[in-house]
Design a protein around this motif. Structure first.
Motif, PDB file in Angstrom:
ATOM      1  N   PRO A   1       0.815  -1.227   0.000  1.00 32.40           N
ATOM      2  CA  PRO A   1       0.000   0.000   0.000  1.00 32.40           C
ATOM      3  C   PRO A   1       0.843   1.269   0.000  1.00 32.40           C
ATOM      4  CG  PRO A   1       0.063  -0.909   2.203  1.00 32.40           C
ATOM      5  CD  PRO A   1       0.816  -1.876   1.332  1.00 32.40           C
ATOM      6  N   VAL A   2       1.798   1.342  -0.926  1.00 35.74           N
ATOM      7  CA  VAL A   2       2.633   2.541  -1.017  1.00 35.74           C
ATOM      8  C   VAL A   2       1.863   3.687  -1.675  1.00 35.74           C
ATOM      9  CG1 VAL A   2       4.854   1.351  -0.969  1.00 35.74           C
ATOM     10  CG2 VAL A   2       3.650   1.605  -3.147  1.00 35.74           C
ATOM     11  N   ARG A   3       0.830   3.371  -2.443  1.00 37.48           N
ATOM     12  CA  ARG A   3      -0.035   4.417  -3.006  1.00 37.48           C
ATOM     13  C   ARG A   3      -1.153   4.679  -2.002  1.00 37.48           C
ATOM     14  NH1 ARG A   3      -1.241   4.306  -9.361  1.00 37.48           N
ATOM     15  NH2 ARG A   3      -2.682   5.833  -8.511  1.00 37.48           N
ATOM     16  N   GLY A   4      -0.882   5.539  -1.067  1.00 35.55           N
ATOM     17  CA  GLY A   4      -1.770   5.709   0.069  1.00 35.55           C
ATOM     18  C   GLY A   4      -3.042   6.472  -0.197  1.00 35.55           C
ATOM     19  N   GLU A   5      -3.204   7.055  -1.398  1.00 38.21           N
ATOM     20  CA  GLU A   5      -4.392   7.881  -1.621  1.00 38.21           C
ATOM     21  C   GLU A   5      -5.674   7.053  -1.550  1.00 38.21           C
ATOM     22  OE1 GLU A   5      -3.094   6.612  -5.801  1.00 38.21           O
ATOM     23  OE2 GLU A   5      -2.098   7.386  -4.016  1.00 38.21           O
ATOM     24  N   TYR A   6      -5.634   5.802  -1.998  1.00 40.66           N
ATOM     25  CA  TYR A   6      -6.865   4.995  -1.965  1.00 40.66           C
ATOM     26  C   TYR A   6      -7.196   4.581  -0.534  1.00 40.66           C
ATOM     27  CZ  TYR A   6      -4.283   0.556  -1.526  1.00 40.66           C
ATOM     28  OH  TYR A   6      -3.493  -0.486  -1.086  1.00 40.66           O
ATOM     29  N   VAL A   7      -6.177   4.401   0.298  1.00 43.48           N
ATOM     30  CA  VAL A   7      -6.414   4.088   1.706  1.00 43.48           C
ATOM     31  C   VAL A   7      -7.043   5.290   2.410  1.00 43.48           C
ATOM     32  CG1 VAL A   7      -5.369   3.311   3.861  1.00 43.48           C
ATOM     33  CG2 VAL A   7      -4.447   2.506   1.673  1.00 43.48           C
ATOM     34  N   ASP A   8      -6.551   6.484   2.093  1.00 44.78           N
ATOM     35  CA  ASP A   8      -7.100   7.701   2.711  1.00 44.78           C
ATOM     36  C   ASP A   8      -8.570   7.888   2.362  1.00 44.78           C
ATOM     37  OD1 ASP A   8      -4.633   8.232   3.821  1.00 44.78           O
ATOM     38  OD2 ASP A   8      -4.000   9.587   2.210  1.00 44.78           O
ATOM     39  N   LEU A   9      -8.950   7.552   1.126  1.00 47.70           N
ATOM     40  CA  LEU A   9     -10.359   7.680   0.754  1.00 47.70           C
ATOM     41  C   LEU A   9     -11.237   6.806   1.643  1.00 47.70           C
ATOM     42  CD1 LEU A   9     -10.185   7.679  -3.158  1.00 47.70           C
ATOM     43  CD2 LEU A   9     -11.011   9.547  -1.716  1.00 47.70           C
ATOM     44  N   VAL A  10     -10.841   5.567   1.872  1.00 41.50           N
ATOM     45  CA  VAL A  10     -11.627   4.656   2.711  1.00 41.50           C
ATOM     46  C   VAL A  10     -11.666   5.149   4.150  1.00 41.50           C
ATOM     47  CG1 VAL A  10     -11.738   2.277   3.595  1.00 41.50           C
ATOM     48  CG2 VAL A  10     -11.227   2.696   1.186  1.00 41.50           C
ATOM     49  N   ALA A  11     -10.624   5.841   4.561  1.00 41.49           N
ATOM     50  CA  ALA A  11     -10.569   6.353   5.931  1.00 41.49           C
ATOM     51  C   ALA A  11     -11.414   7.605   6.131  1.00 41.49           C
ATOM     52  CB  ALA A  11      -9.119   6.646   6.317  1.00 41.49           C
ATOM     53  N   GLU A  12     -11.704   8.341   5.045  1.00 39.80           N
ATOM     54  CA  GLU A  12     -12.313   9.659   5.189  1.00 39.80           C
ATOM     55  C   GLU A  12     -13.775   9.726   4.765  1.00 39.80           C
ATOM     56  OE1 GLU A  12      -9.705  11.945   2.792  1.00 39.80           O
ATOM     57  OE2 GLU A  12      -7.999  11.782   4.181  1.00 39.80           O
TER      58      GLU A  12
ATOM     59  N   ALA B   1     -21.625   2.146 -18.062  1.00 40.45           N
ATOM     60  CA  ALA B   1     -22.453   1.078 -18.624  1.00 40.45           C
ATOM     61  C   ALA B   1     -22.358  -0.182 -17.760  1.00 40.45           C
ATOM     62  CB  ALA B   1     -22.022   0.783 -20.059  1.00 40.45           C
ATOM     63  N   MET B   2     -21.203  -0.440 -17.183  1.00 34.68           N
ATOM     64  CA  MET B   2     -21.061  -1.579 -16.263  1.00 34.68           C
ATOM     65  C   MET B   2     -21.933  -1.374 -15.029  1.00 34.68           C
ATOM     66  SD  MET B   2     -16.991  -2.460 -16.236  1.00 34.68           S
ATOM     67  CE  MET B   2     -15.990  -2.176 -17.699  1.00 34.68           C
ATOM     68  N   PHE B   3     -21.945  -0.141 -14.510  1.00 39.07           N
ATOM     69  CA  PHE B   3     -22.815   0.146 -13.355  1.00 39.07           C
ATOM     70  C   PHE B   3     -24.276  -0.139 -13.709  1.00 39.07           C
ATOM     71  CE2 PHE B   3     -19.717   3.764 -11.999  1.00 39.07           C
ATOM     72  CZ  PHE B   3     -18.839   2.833 -11.492  1.00 39.07           C
ATOM     73  N   SER B   4     -24.700   0.384 -14.849  1.00 33.74           N
ATOM     74  CA  SER B   4     -26.100   0.248 -15.254  1.00 33.74           C
ATOM     75  C   SER B   4     -26.468  -1.212 -15.496  1.00 33.74           C
ATOM     76  CB  SER B   4     -26.350   1.078 -16.516  1.00 33.74           C
ATOM     77  OG  SER B   4     -27.680   0.942 -16.955  1.00 33.74           O
ATOM     78  N   SER B   5     -25.583  -1.948 -16.161  1.00 32.38           N
ATOM     79  CA  SER B   5     -25.845  -3.350 -16.457  1.00 32.38           C
ATOM     80  C   SER B   5     -25.993  -4.182 -15.182  1.00 32.38           C
ATOM     81  CB  SER B   5     -24.716  -3.919 -17.319  1.00 32.38           C
ATOM     82  OG  SER B   5     -24.886  -5.291 -17.557  1.00 32.38           O
ATOM     83  N   ALA B   6     -25.279  -3.778 -14.126  1.00 35.77           N
ATOM     84  CA  ALA B   6     -25.350  -4.500 -12.852  1.00 35.77           C
ATOM     85  C   ALA B   6     -26.492  -4.022 -11.974  1.00 35.77           C
ATOM     86  CB  ALA B   6     -24.034  -4.350 -12.104  1.00 35.77           C
ATOM     87  N   GLY B   7     -27.297  -3.066 -12.468  1.00 36.06           N
ATOM     88  CA  GLY B   7     -28.430  -2.554 -11.699  1.00 36.06           C
ATOM     89  C   GLY B   7     -28.008  -1.652 -10.557  1.00 36.06           C
ATOM     90  N   LEU B   8     -26.905  -0.920 -10.736  1.00 35.54           N
ATOM     91  CA  LEU B   8     -26.355  -0.078  -9.675  1.00 35.54           C
ATOM     92  C   LEU B   8     -26.524   1.397 -10.009  1.00 35.54           C
ATOM     93  CD1 LEU B   8     -23.022  -2.070  -9.152  1.00 35.54           C
ATOM     94  CD2 LEU B   8     -25.091  -2.212  -7.739  1.00 35.54           C
ATOM     95  N   GLN B   9     -26.706   2.188  -8.971  1.00 33.78           N
ATOM     96  CA  GLN B   9     -26.782   3.642  -9.117  1.00 33.78           C
ATOM     97  C   GLN B   9     -25.643   4.293  -8.349  1.00 33.78           C
ATOM     98  OE1 GLN B   9     -30.661   4.778  -7.711  1.00 33.78           O
ATOM     99  NE2 GLN B   9     -31.668   4.272  -9.654  1.00 33.78           N
ATOM    100  N   VAL B  10     -25.078   5.352  -8.920  1.00 32.64           N
ATOM    101  CA  VAL B  10     -24.015   6.107  -8.255  1.00 32.64           C
ATOM    102  C   VAL B  10     -24.658   7.130  -7.343  1.00 32.64           C
ATOM    103  CG1 VAL B  10     -22.042   7.632  -8.564  1.00 32.64           C
ATOM    104  CG2 VAL B  10     -22.467   5.793 -10.227  1.00 32.64           C
ATOM    105  N   THR B  11     -24.396   7.020  -6.039  1.00 35.04           N
ATOM    106  CA  THR B  11     -24.965   7.965  -5.069  1.00 35.04           C
ATOM    107  C   THR B  11     -23.937   8.967  -4.562  1.00 35.04           C
ATOM    108  OG1 THR B  11     -24.529   6.430  -3.244  1.00 35.04           O
ATOM    109  CG2 THR B  11     -26.674   6.271  -4.326  1.00 35.04           C
ATOM    110  N   GLY B  12     -22.697   8.804  -4.975  1.00 35.85           N
ATOM    111  CA  GLY B  12     -21.654   9.751  -4.565  1.00 35.85           C
ATOM    112  C   GLY B  12     -20.329   9.346  -5.175  1.00 35.85           C
ATOM    113  N   LYS B  13     -19.411  10.304  -5.239  1.00 32.41           N
ATOM    114  CA  LYS B  13     -18.082  10.040  -5.811  1.00 32.41           C
ATOM    115  C   LYS B  13     -17.094  10.981  -5.132  1.00 32.41           C
ATOM    116  CE  LYS B  13     -15.747  10.193 -10.350  1.00 32.41           C
ATOM    117  NZ  LYS B  13     -15.202  11.572 -10.280  1.00 32.41           N
ATOM    118  N   HIS B  14     -16.000  10.411  -4.648  1.00 32.04           N
ATOM    119  CA  HIS B  14     -14.974  11.172  -3.945  1.00 32.04           C
ATOM    120  C   HIS B  14     -13.648  10.959  -4.659  1.00 32.04           C
ATOM    121  CE1 HIS B  14     -17.694  11.680  -0.416  1.00 32.04           C
ATOM    122  NE2 HIS B  14     -18.188  10.549  -0.905  1.00 32.04           N
TER     123      HIS B  14
END
Length: 374
Positions: free
Chosen positions: A180-191, A329-342
């Motif tokens: 986990p040297v690319r810590g930006e993705y860890v910070d997203l999960v933490a915040e 299109a992958m989201f839609s095909s899986a029946g998923l909706q985006v409720t937020g993006k960080h």
């Protein structure tokens, strides 16, 4: 296990062949020592002839560095009618990297039983080798470049990687498990604000770092999954060291465990291309298999009003390997909706290196946490 064969002192010799990258044993092998010139070694390696080293170990390391400099030196380029596209640049870079790796893998190290290198000034690598290979009482041969990777991985495993999201506590990656040297993705999960969830799944846990962050954030029960035995052992060790093993169950499975959860987190490989070695599976996801598998199975494993968190770099979009429309299109095909993006920007060195062949794409890269609901 494969065998490697050569002639030495007029006698036919053979030994077991080890390669964690999955490379086959070279067909042509010559014995080399301290009088081997770097230019000669470079030309032999490029022609597919391996060099079994019998000289000083430190001289072998210097020779490997000299060969790398010859491979990496700028060459005269024929005039192009047009600059390559980003996707062409990516494939040319991958081809050059594979050719470089093959040439540098031609400098070979002999091992005596017990992971002992029978060369002058050779380091004690027994601990590093046992971590990857286990005990071994027979001789073998392996590329020096791979051995140096084992040594480096052992040092990282001992030292660990400090994680700001864990208050500076360290994650200790094992060989072959993405660090986990690319810590930006860890910070997203933490915040990012947590949904109301008592149970969470961490899909493709790797070192266990995201499961540990969720546990520290107060999720009562986490199921962390992976199909790689090295990742499973690594995650269990880290979670125990961080004193959260009581909250996290580590499960050997491909993608989802049984049941449902109020939060399901996944950080899949971000580039939809074929890995050239087992070590690259954390980066390259052929035909987006893991990404599609996560999205297609998410709805069936979420509790009502639960959230799926997809942590994904958009590097593939800047390389021309996937479009944003493809992802949506992958989201839609899986029946998923985006409720937020960080979003966050990578801070790794390559993002700011103008000499990197993929600099344009890396400089534009953004890592996002997509909040998905069914």
């Amino acid at each position: 296990m494969d065998q490697i064969a050569w002639y030495e002192d007029g006698q036919a010799q053979h030994a077991r062949w080890r390669s964690e990258s999955g490379a086959p044993p070279p067909r042509r092998v010559v014995v080399a020592a301290d009088d081997m010139r770097a230019d000669d070694a470079y030309h032999l390696a490029c022609e597919g002839t391996a060099l079994l080293w019998r000289g000083d170990f430190q001289n072998a390391r210097q020779l490997l560095n000299a060969m790398a400099r010859r491979i990496d030196r700028p060459r005269r380029r024929r005039p192009r009618k047009a600059e390559p596209s980003q996707v062409q640049a990516f494939h040319l870079h991958r081809l050059a990297s594979a050719q470089r790796a093959r040439a540098l893998a031609m400098l070979l190290m002999p091992f005596d039983p017990g992971h002992v290198i029978p060369l002058r000034r050779a380091p004690d690598v027994q601990a590093a080798c046992i971590e990857v290979y286990g005990p071994d009482d027979r001789p073998y041969v392996t590329p020096l470049r791979e051995l140096l990777g084992l040594i480096g991985a052992h040092e990282w495993r001992v030292k660990g990687v400090p994680i700001p999201a864990l208050d500076g506590d360290r994650i200790h990656p094992h060989y072959g498990v993405f660090s986990p040297v690319r810590g930006e993705y860890v910070d997203l999960v933490a915040e990012v604000p947590l949904p109301s969830a008592k149970v969470a799944f961490d899909i493709g846990t790797g070192t266990g770092v995201l499961a540990a962050v969720l546990a520290r954030r107060g999720i009562e029960r986490i199921v962390a999954t992976d199909h790689d035995p090295r990742a499973l052992a690594c995650a269990r060790e880290n979670l125990k060291r961080l004193d959260v093993a009581g909250q996290v169950e580590v499960v050997h499975t491909d993608l989802f465990p049984e049941g449902r959860a109020g939060l399901i987190v996944c950080n899949p490989p971000w580039v939809p291309a074929k890995p050239s070695s087992p070590m690259e599976h954390a980066i390259y996801d052929p035909r987006s298999r893991m990404l599609r598998g996560f999205l297609d199975g998410l709805a069936d494993h979420l509790e009502p009003d639960g959230e799926g968190w997809l942590i994904l770099s958009d590097l593939a979009e800047h390389l021309g390997l996937r479009t944003r429309d493809d992802l949506c299109a992958m989201f839609s095909s899986a029946g998923l909706q985006v409720t937020g993006k960080h979003d966050t920007k990578p801070t790794h060195r390559r993002a700011y290196d103008p000499d990197d062949p993929l600099h344009t794409a890396r400089a534009a890269e953004t890592t996002s946490l997509w909040r998905l609901q069914h």
